[in-house]
Design a protein around this motif. Structure first.
Motif: not given
Length: 157
Positions: A90-106
């Motif tokens: 139901l969700v996925r985590r992606e590395a933030r384009a500007s900082d791969a250490r940060v995960r964004e959730i969608y």
């Protein structure tokens, strides 16, 4: 504890629980969540999962810390919730384009579909809360809540 807070002018007993806004807000949200819980259980959703889907449906790409604040959930609970939602697709985590250490959730497409399926239940319980309250009163109430939130935001992470 040595805090130098000023002594309140009135005690909670003098104010009374039915006049103490934090108590009333907690009672309202407790009842709202309890009313939804049975319906959510049949969809294998918890309150934390429902809040997470709802927040991501409106504000995609949050970090776990941001999502915890928006969903009013402890970070440890959010971490477990996201693991379960990710496992369910139901969700996925992606590395933030500007900082791969940060995960964004969608939300995934399945997550969006699940939220769209649950939203009518959430909305029905929401409308029940405002039964007998006209649009002007509702708008004034929401505006006051937004001002209160702004007043206390300085204490958020």
């Amino acid at each position: 504890m040595g805090t130098d807070l000023p002594k309140p002018e009135r005690t909670l007993g003098e104010i009374g629980l039915w006049q103490f806004a934090p108590y009333l807000m907690n009672r309202i949200m407790g009842r709202y969540n309890a009313n939804l819980q049975g319906e959510l259980r049949t969809a294998n959703l918890t309150t934390a999962k429902m809040r997470t889907l709802a927040v991501l449906a409106v504000v995609p790409g949050l970090t776990i810390n941001e999502l915890s604040v928006y969903a009013v959930t402890e970070q440890s609970t959010m971490s477990r919730t996201l693991e379960a939602l990710e496992k369910a697709g139901l969700v996925r985590r992606e590395a933030r384009a500007s900082d791969a250490r940060v995960r964004e959730i969608y939300l995934t497409d399945a997550g969006r579909a699940e939220f769209d399926r649950v939203w009518p239940l959430m909305h029905a319980r929401y409308e029940e809360m405002f039964h007998g309250i006209d649009e002007a009163e509702r708008a004034a109430f929401v505006a006051i809540l937004q001002r209160i939130l702004k007043n206390i935001r300085r204490h958020e992470i």
